[in-house]
Design a protein around this motif. Structure first.
Motif, PDB file in Angstrom:
ATOM      1  N   UNK A 148      -4.192  13.058  -3.657  1.00 21.79           N
ATOM      2  CA  UNK A 148      -4.342  14.502  -3.485  1.00 21.79           C
ATOM      3  C   UNK A 148      -5.541  15.059  -4.242  1.00 21.79           C
ATOM      4  N   UNK A 149      -5.720  14.619  -5.497  1.00 24.08           N
ATOM      5  CA  UNK A 149      -6.709  15.261  -6.373  1.00 24.08           C
ATOM      6  C   UNK A 149      -7.920  14.393  -6.687  1.00 24.08           C
ATOM      7  N   UNK A 150      -7.781  13.071  -6.561  1.00 25.73           N
ATOM      8  CA  UNK A 150      -8.909  12.204  -6.857  1.00 25.73           C
ATOM      9  C   UNK A 150      -8.682  11.322  -8.067  1.00 25.73           C
ATOM     10  N   UNK A 151      -9.710  10.522  -8.453  1.00 24.71           N
ATOM     11  CA  UNK A 151      -9.568   9.539  -9.539  1.00 24.71           C
ATOM     12  C   UNK A 151      -9.124  10.119 -10.871  1.00 24.71           C
ATOM     13  N   UNK A 152      -9.407  11.377 -11.139  1.00 22.21           N
ATOM     14  CA  UNK A 152      -9.026  11.951 -12.430  1.00 22.21           C
ATOM     15  C   UNK A 152      -7.510  12.078 -12.586  1.00 22.21           C
ATOM     16  N   UNK A 153      -6.782  11.980 -11.460  1.00 20.03           N
ATOM     17  CA  UNK A 153      -5.323  12.142 -11.506  1.00 20.03           C
ATOM     18  C   UNK A 153      -4.589  10.807 -11.399  1.00 20.03           C
ATOM     19  N   UNK A 154      -5.302   9.684 -11.555  1.00 17.42           N
ATOM     20  CA  UNK A 154      -4.654   8.380 -11.428  1.00 17.42           C
ATOM     21  C   UNK A 154      -3.678   8.167 -12.584  1.00 17.42           C
ATOM     22  N   UNK A 155      -2.569   7.507 -12.309  1.00 23.18           N
ATOM     23  CA  UNK A 155      -1.518   7.298 -13.298  1.00 23.18           C
ATOM     24  C   UNK A 155      -1.419   5.815 -13.672  1.00 23.18           C
TER      25      UNK A 155
ATOM     26  N   UNK B 187      -4.139  -0.207 -10.422  1.00 24.42           N
ATOM     27  CA  UNK B 187      -3.287  -0.749 -11.488  1.00 24.42           C
ATOM     28  C   UNK B 187      -3.994  -0.593 -12.830  1.00 24.42           C
ATOM     29  N   UNK B 188      -3.312   0.012 -13.774  1.00 20.31           N
ATOM     30  CA  UNK B 188      -3.868   0.149 -15.123  1.00 20.31           C
ATOM     31  C   UNK B 188      -2.732   0.413 -16.102  1.00 20.31           C
ATOM     32  N   UNK B 189      -3.011   0.095 -17.352  1.00 19.25           N
ATOM     33  CA  UNK B 189      -2.032   0.374 -18.408  1.00 19.25           C
ATOM     34  C   UNK B 189      -2.083   1.858 -18.738  1.00 19.25           C
ATOM     35  N   UNK B 190      -1.158   2.306 -19.545  1.00 18.50           N
ATOM     36  CA  UNK B 190      -1.111   3.716 -19.907  1.00 18.50           C
ATOM     37  C   UNK B 190      -0.826   3.910 -21.379  1.00 18.50           C
TER      38      UNK B 190
ATOM     39  N   UNK C 183       0.831  -1.207   0.000  1.00 14.60           N
ATOM     40  CA  UNK C 183       0.000   0.000   0.000  1.00 14.60           C
ATOM     41  C   UNK C 183       0.865   1.256   0.000  1.00 14.60           C
ATOM     42  N   UNK C 184       1.945   1.246   0.766  1.00 14.04           N
ATOM     43  CA  UNK C 184       2.853   2.406   0.777  1.00 14.04           C
ATOM     44  C   UNK C 184       3.467   2.630  -0.601  1.00 14.04           C
ATOM     45  N   UNK C 185       3.787   1.538  -1.302  1.00 13.73           N
ATOM     46  CA  UNK C 185       4.327   1.670  -2.663  1.00 13.73           C
ATOM     47  C   UNK C 185       3.275   2.258  -3.608  1.00 13.73           C
ATOM     48  N   UNK C 186       2.029   1.816  -3.457  1.00 13.07           N
ATOM     49  CA  UNK C 186       0.951   2.348  -4.298  1.00 13.07           C
ATOM     50  C   UNK C 186       0.753   3.832  -4.018  1.00 13.07           C
ATOM     51  N   UNK C 187       0.784   4.227  -2.739  1.00 12.12           N
ATOM     52  CA  UNK C 187       0.626   5.634  -2.378  1.00 12.12           C
ATOM     53  C   UNK C 187       1.755   6.469  -2.981  1.00 12.12           C
ATOM     54  N   UNK C 188       2.965   5.913  -2.996  1.00  7.67           N
ATOM     55  CA  UNK C 188       4.106   6.628  -3.573  1.00  7.67           C
ATOM     56  C   UNK C 188       3.887   6.889  -5.063  1.00  7.67           C
TER      57      UNK C 188
ATOM     58  N   UNK D 258       1.962  -4.137 -11.900  1.00  6.77           N
ATOM     59  CA  UNK D 258       2.366  -4.981 -10.767  1.00  6.77           C
ATOM     60  C   UNK D 258       3.884  -4.968 -10.604  1.00  6.77           C
ATOM     61  N   UNK D 259       4.586  -4.924 -11.725  1.00  2.00           N
ATOM     62  CA  UNK D 259       6.052  -4.940 -11.683  1.00  2.00           C
ATOM     63  C   UNK D 259       6.591  -3.710 -10.971  1.00  2.00           C
ATOM     64  N   UNK D 260       6.003  -2.536 -11.231  1.00  2.00           N
ATOM     65  CA  UNK D 260       6.456  -1.310 -10.578  1.00  2.00           C
ATOM     66  C   UNK D 260       6.359  -1.423  -9.054  1.00  2.00           C
ATOM     67  N   UNK D 261       5.197  -1.881  -8.572  1.00  2.00           N
ATOM     68  CA  UNK D 261       4.979  -1.999  -7.131  1.00  2.00           C
ATOM     69  C   UNK D 261       5.840  -3.117  -6.549  1.00  2.00           C
ATOM     70  N   UNK D 262       5.984  -4.222  -7.283  1.00  2.00           N
ATOM     71  CA  UNK D 262       6.791  -5.337  -6.793  1.00  2.00           C
ATOM     72  C   UNK D 262       8.239  -4.913  -6.565  1.00  2.00           C
TER      73      UNK D 262
END
Length: 450
Positions: free
Chosen positions: A329-336, A376-379, A317-322, A340-344
């Motif tokens: 801070x801003x809400x769902x519109x600012x999700x990036x 988690x989502x693709x970009x 969870x701390x990794x996800x928050x990072x 799984x690899x990034x958080x792992x």
């Protein structure tokens, strides 16, 4: 080829999945409810282990630090807490089943007791969605009635409230509701009776041509049908009791940063059985002492596994928050975009561990309750290399369609061109169609208004 038999030394490395390791992996993917049920099962198998009653989780200052509270002796305060039950246990499901509601109406109908018995039997065969289940043959096996009388009973059942109840098909359900409207719309009834499938699939031009009517009239009927209830019994009880989602972890604002706190109030309190404790303290050897030591080791390993589970949830969870700091801070519109690899890599665990940990785990954020998998989502890249989450792109699509001209709805190609022009994100028409289907939004031809 040498086929001689002999003794040889060989050094190899391999991973052995012990029972304890399997248990630790299972605990990681358990939801809070599944973990509680698992611990209750373990308490039945291990006499050294006792489960205390869960606290209410409604204290002024919830405890986050200790995953499992270990008590050798229950204190007076704990004994008082054991006598208290969770307030959710006292929540009564007062929702009335649709069959009970129908039976109450049948009691006040004119007619013989035999008629009411047949109707009561049929009411009990009305499903929670409001449809009549069962056949004439099944009813005739219990009551000496002809098929003509059976249809008369069905009509009487369908005359009860709510409108549409006791139907045997969607078409019949909608017609029953239209027939009760005043004034009756005979054109709408005819369309439902003869052209329901074409109306639902929006083959309006085909219907208009065959009936020599206008598209506007068909569209009006379509709008009216949307207001009808396809499941007239759904507003009553009888389905699954509404559950309660408890967050496994909290993310709270602390100045300019966000703090991750574990929610351990939902976890059972474990303590050692006092009657078996003396077997560990005695110096005598015997079968009972060996059994007690074995069960004690299992209990210690279980506690360590739970501690490890909680710490893993915290780290991930701390990794996800990072990574998703802008979201908090801003809400769902600012999700990036996030994988799984990034958080792992950030949490120093394997990707499969991240997948197990985020499954059925919920986090309470300043913007609401979300499953950890939500983050988690693709970009997709723009011309400058900056990535935008597919969640944000779906939000763009949803907003564009919500504000489009319904007489000239936007095609998938037009939406792709708009996102390219306004947000500098290159996206194909096929990708737009895919995201639109995931949002359950029909194509432009089915969104058109006349």
């Amino acid at each position: 080829m040498n086929l001689e038999m002999g003794l040889y030394q060989q050094q190899t490395m391999k991973l052995v999945m012990t029972q304890e390791l399997r248990q630790a992996i299972s605990l990681l993917q358990f939801s809070a409810l599944e973990l509680s049920e698992f611990l209750e099962e373990q308490a039945l198998e291990n006499p050294m282990m006792e489960i205390e009653e869960q606290n209410t989780g409604l204290k002024d200052e919830p405890v986050y630090n200790m995953p499992v509270m270990w008590h050798d002796e229950p204190s007076e305060v704990q004994e008082k807490e054991e006598e208290q039950s969770s307030p959710f246990d006292r929540i009564k499901d007062d929702r009335e089943r649709i069959s009970d509601y129908l039976i109450q109406q049948i009691r006040f109908l004119p007619g013989s007791e035999d008629d009411k018995r047949v109707l009561t039997h049929m009411a009990r065969n009305v499903s929670d969605s409001g449809y009549l289940e069962g056949t004439y043959d099944e009813t005739a096996a219990l009551f000496p009635i002809t098929e003509e009388y059976y249809e008369a009973y069905v009509s009487k059942l369908q005359s009860l409230e709510p409108a549409g109840i006791g139907a045997r098909s969607l078409k019949e359900c909608l017609l029953l509701q239209l027939e009760r409207q005043s004034p009756r719309n005979h054109f709408a009834e005819m369309l439902i009776r003869d052209h329901l499938e074409d109306l639902a699939s929006r083959k309006w031009k085909q219907i208009a041509k065959s009936l020599d009517t206008s598209l506007e009239e068909i569209q009006q009927v379509y709008d009216d049908v949307q207001k009808l209830d396809p499941y007239p019994g759904s507003s009553f009880g009888g389905g699954d009791h509404p559950g309660h989602l408890y967050p496994d972890v909290y993310v709270e604002r602390d100045g300019d940063r966000f703090v991750v706190r574990l929610n351990n109030d939902g976890l059972p309190k474990i303590r050692m059985n006092r009657q078996y404790r003396h077997l560990l303290e005695t110096k005598e050897e015997g079968e009972a002492t060996e059994y007690a030591k074995k069960k004690y080791k299992q209990l210690v390993w279980l506690l360590k596994s739970i501690d490890q589970r909680q710490q893993t949830i915290r780290n991930i969870t701390e990794a996800i928050v990072h990574f998703q700091h802008d979201f908090f801070q801003k809400g769902p519109s600012a999700i990036k975009p996030l994988t799984l690899k990034d958080v792992a890599e950030a949490a120093d665990v394997h990707e499969s561990t991240v997948s197990r940990t985020t499954n059925q785990k919920y986090v309470q954020t300043p913007h609401g309750l979300f499953e950890l998998k939500y983050f988690f989502s693709a970009g997709m890249n723009n011309s400058t290399g900056e990535q935008t989450s597919t969640f944000v792109i779906k939000s763009m699509i949803k907003d564009l369609i919500a504000h489009e001209n319904k007489q000239k709805p936007l095609s998938d190609q037009k939406i792709a061109e708009y996102i390219k022009e306004e947000h500098d994100i290159s996206i194909s028409r096929r990708a737009i169609a895919k995201y639109r289907r995931e949002l359950n939004i029909p194509s432009s031809s089915k969104r058109k208004r006349y």
